[in-house]
Design an enzyme around this catalytic site. Structure first.
Site, PDB file in Angstrom:
ATOM      1  N   LYS A  76      22.106  76.948  52.171  1.00  0.00           N
ATOM      2  CA  LYS A  76      21.134  75.995  51.398  1.00  0.00           C
ATOM      3  C   LYS A  76      22.051  75.061  50.312  1.00  0.00           C
ATOM      4  O   LYS A  76      22.630  75.780  49.464  1.00  0.00           O
ATOM      5  CB  LYS A  76      20.134  77.089  50.402  1.00  0.00           C
ATOM      6  CG  LYS A  76      19.280  77.651  51.510  1.00  0.00           C
ATOM      7  CD  LYS A  76      18.357  78.741  50.995  1.00  0.00           C
ATOM      8  CE  LYS A  76      17.445  79.548  51.787  1.00  0.00           C
ATOM      9  NZ  LYS A  76      16.821  80.683  51.115  1.00  0.00           N
ATOM     10  N   GLU A 122      19.008  88.729  57.944  1.00  0.00           N
ATOM     11  CA  GLU A 122      19.469  87.936  56.812  1.00  0.00           C
ATOM     12  C   GLU A 122      19.312  88.766  55.598  1.00  0.00           C
ATOM     13  O   GLU A 122      18.322  89.245  55.281  1.00  0.00           O
ATOM     14  CB  GLU A 122      18.595  86.786  56.862  1.00  0.00           C
ATOM     15  CG  GLU A 122      19.107  85.673  55.826  1.00  0.00           C
ATOM     16  CD  GLU A 122      18.182  84.464  56.039  1.00  0.00           C
ATOM     17  OE1 GLU A 122      17.501  84.365  57.048  1.00  0.00           O
ATOM     18  OE2 GLU A 122      18.058  83.630  54.943  1.00  0.00           O
ATOM     19  N   LYS A 146       9.739  87.504  57.609  1.00  0.00           N
ATOM     20  CA  LYS A 146      10.260  87.862  56.493  1.00  0.00           C
ATOM     21  C   LYS A 146       9.979  89.650  56.804  1.00  0.00           C
ATOM     22  O   LYS A 146       8.925  90.011  57.352  1.00  0.00           O
ATOM     23  CB  LYS A 146       9.545  87.636  55.327  1.00  0.00           C
ATOM     24  CG  LYS A 146       9.950  86.277  54.962  1.00  0.00           C
ATOM     25  CD  LYS A 146      11.319  86.002  54.576  1.00  0.00           C
ATOM     26  CE  LYS A 146      11.389  84.476  54.073  1.00  0.00           C
ATOM     27  NZ  LYS A 146      12.715  84.479  53.437  1.00  0.00           N
ATOM     28  N   SER A 149      10.386  80.063  59.437  1.00  0.00           N
ATOM     29  CA  SER A 149      10.449  80.968  58.785  1.00  0.00           C
ATOM     30  C   SER A 149       9.020  81.316  58.223  1.00  0.00           C
ATOM     31  O   SER A 149       8.184  80.535  57.888  1.00  0.00           O
ATOM     32  CB  SER A 149      11.153  80.767  57.561  1.00  0.00           C
ATOM     33  OG  SER A 149      11.112  81.948  56.683  1.00  0.00           O
ATOM     34  N   LYS A 209      11.879  83.490  62.793  1.00  0.00           N
ATOM     35  CA  LYS A 209      12.558  84.409  61.744  1.00  0.00           C
ATOM     36  C   LYS A 209      11.212  84.981  61.007  1.00  0.00           C
ATOM     37  O   LYS A 209      10.058  84.206  60.654  1.00  0.00           O
ATOM     38  CB  LYS A 209      13.265  83.681  60.892  1.00  0.00           C
ATOM     39  CG  LYS A 209      13.486  84.345  59.551  1.00  0.00           C
ATOM     40  CD  LYS A 209      14.468  83.274  58.737  1.00  0.00           C
ATOM     41  CE  LYS A 209      13.998  83.299  57.189  1.00  0.00           C
ATOM     42  NZ  LYS A 209      15.330  82.347  56.453  1.00  0.00           N
ATOM     43  N   ASP A 263      22.759  84.972  52.875  1.00  0.00           N
ATOM     44  CA  ASP A 263      21.869  83.866  52.241  1.00  0.00           C
ATOM     45  C   ASP A 263      22.204  83.871  50.699  1.00  0.00           C
ATOM     46  O   ASP A 263      23.213  83.202  50.232  1.00  0.00           O
ATOM     47  CB  ASP A 263      20.549  83.900  52.606  1.00  0.00           C
ATOM     48  CG  ASP A 263      19.534  82.972  51.847  1.00  0.00           C
ATOM     49  OD1 ASP A 263      20.015  82.033  50.910  1.00  0.00           O
ATOM     50  OD2 ASP A 263      18.446  82.774  52.015  1.00  0.00           O
ATOM     51  N   GLY A 312      16.068  77.140  54.125  1.00  0.00           N
ATOM     52  CA  GLY A 312      14.739  76.261  53.580  1.00  0.00           C
ATOM     53  C   GLY A 312      14.403  76.765  52.449  1.00  0.00           C
ATOM     54  O   GLY A 312      14.593  77.991  52.398  1.00  0.00           O
ATOM     55  N   ASP A 329      14.474  88.306  57.853  1.00  0.00           N
ATOM     56  CA  ASP A 329      15.147  88.050  56.746  1.00  0.00           C
ATOM     57  C   ASP A 329      14.387  88.954  55.633  1.00  0.00           C
ATOM     58  O   ASP A 329      13.422  89.048  55.503  1.00  0.00           O
ATOM     59  CB  ASP A 329      14.721  86.698  56.321  1.00  0.00           C
ATOM     60  CG  ASP A 329      15.279  86.105  54.925  1.00  0.00           C
ATOM     61  OD1 ASP A 329      16.059  86.868  54.133  1.00  0.00           O
ATOM     62  OD2 ASP A 329      15.217  84.801  54.424  1.00  0.00           O
TER      63      ASP A 329
END
Ligand code: OSB
Ligand code: MG
Length: 372
Positions: free
Chosen positions: A262, A213, A163, A135, A161, A238, A290, A188
């Site tokens: 998670k 996400e 952000k 990420s 991934k 998520d 994570g 995400d």
């Protein structure tokens, strides 16, 4: 198994590189470690609540007193046979799932050590190696992001991934796809968009993403179903999934096609397994998210990822991406084929570096049975 004591510790650990999401940037972590003692064995858990109540309403200053005043006393007064018993003991406390998970997972860790069994087996896992993704946070500029992606691909990671947020999305995706047309890529948003931006979100479809996400509100499932009907890209939830019931609802109404699990967000291994099972029943893949964990939480994420339904690479990556010195031995290492090998040793297979735990600790408190 009688739990004789619960110890809370706050550690300050600087990150190797800042991490930025749509809700802000962090340069270091305040890590909340929970350990419990039983029959001469110490088991460890990590409460993944953040420095601020931004990802979720929990943060370290709610988790600490919740464990101290409610969860630890409940555990210290009870007779538990396994980690599985904790959820019922803690049920009287509403919410505070990350606090519950930190303590429950320490009990699972203790149980695995007492039974001389690998934690992954105790959880019902079967994978002997797990696939890793990374990420990558929002950077100062797109060039810095491309540089980071190049480094992680060279290290062997199997999924990138990034952000995203308005202003840092389509523009950077164009640059990434121009350079790497075929890598497994996902985004995400951490709830950075609203349904007014559907036209904009539809443009993500051009980039052949594995998933998007949590595009919409953290507390919303139904409106993700509306978006999923409009968009081709698979939505992964998520923040909105707190328990197995949420996963069942989301999958029944078509709010997502993938779920990020998670263990902290859902309240511990017991509920994480239930979310996994619900996804399996719906034929939907899950992967392990994570929370910038220290080695303690990282080792637990690895054990959880051995469950069969974890069919996509997780945000479970090497210790050295986060820490100059992690608090476990060996550190988490990822092979150059992007996989982590699963240890057959009892417990997590990773030992706690108590010297380093001591070095990073800024406060500590122990609660004993009988005095709780
Ligand atoms: O949304 O997955 C998230 C980190 C902090 C809070 C939320 C998230 C994340 C990550 C980091 O994406 C994953 C990692 O631990 O590398
Ligand atoms: Mg996320």
């Amino acid at each position: 198994m009688k739990i004789e004591s619960v110890t809370l510790r706050e550690l300050h650990m600087p990150l190797v590189h800042f991490f930025e999401t749509s809700f802000g940037r962090v340069y270091g972590r305040r890590i909340l470690l929970v350990s419990v003692e039983s029959e001469g064995v110490r088991g460890w858990g990590e409460c993944v609540a953040g420095e601020d109540p931004f990802y979720s309403s929990e943060w370290i200053e709610t988790a600490w007193p919740t464990i101290k005043h409610y969860l630890a006393p409940a555990l210290l007064q009870a007779e538990v046979h396994s980690g599985r018993d904790c959820a019922a003991l803690f049920a009287r406390v509403r919410g505070h799932r990350m606090a519950k998970a930190g303590l429950e997972n320490a009990v699972w860790d203790t149980e695995a050590k007492l039974k001389q069994e690998p934690l992954w087996k105790l959880l019902g896992g079967s994978r002997r190696e797990i696939a890793c993704g990374v990420s990558i946070g929002i950077q100062d500029n797109p060039e810095q992001l491309l540089q980071k992606i190049e480094t992680e691909l060279a290290a062997g990671y199997r999924r990138i991934k990034i952000k995203v947020k308005p202003g840092w999305d389509l523009n950077v995706l164009e640059k990434i796809r121009a350079r790497w047309a075929d890598i497994l890529l996902s985004v995400d948003a951490n709830s950075a968009y609203t349904l007014d931006q559907v036209e904009h979100l539809l443009k993500f479809d051009a980039f052949k993403l594995l998933m998007i996400e949590q595009p919409l509100w953290d507390d919303e499932i139904y409106l993700h179903a509306r978006l999923q009907r409009a968009i081709q890209t698979a939505i992964c939830l998520d923040e909105s999934i707190h328990q197995a019931r949420d996963a069942d609802f989301a999958l029944e109404i078509g709010a997502c096609r993938i779920i990020n699990i998670k263990v902290g967000r859902v309240g511990g291994f017991t509920e994480a397994k239930k979310v996994h099972d619900v996804a399996q029943q719906h034929g939907v893949p899950v992967w392990c998210g994570g929370m910038l964990e220290s080695g303690v939480g990282r080792a637990h994420n690895i054990a959880l990822s051995t469950l069969e339904g974890f069919r996509l690479p997780g945000d479970v990556s090497a210790s050295k991406r986060y820490w100059t010195q992690d608090i476990i031995e060996p550190e988490v290492e990822v092979r150059d084929d992007g996989m982590i090998a699963i240890s057959d040793a009892p417990g997590t297979g990773y030992q706690i570096r108590e010297d380093l735990v001591q070095k990073f600790t800024v406060r500590e408190e122990t609660l004993h049975a009988g005095k709780a």
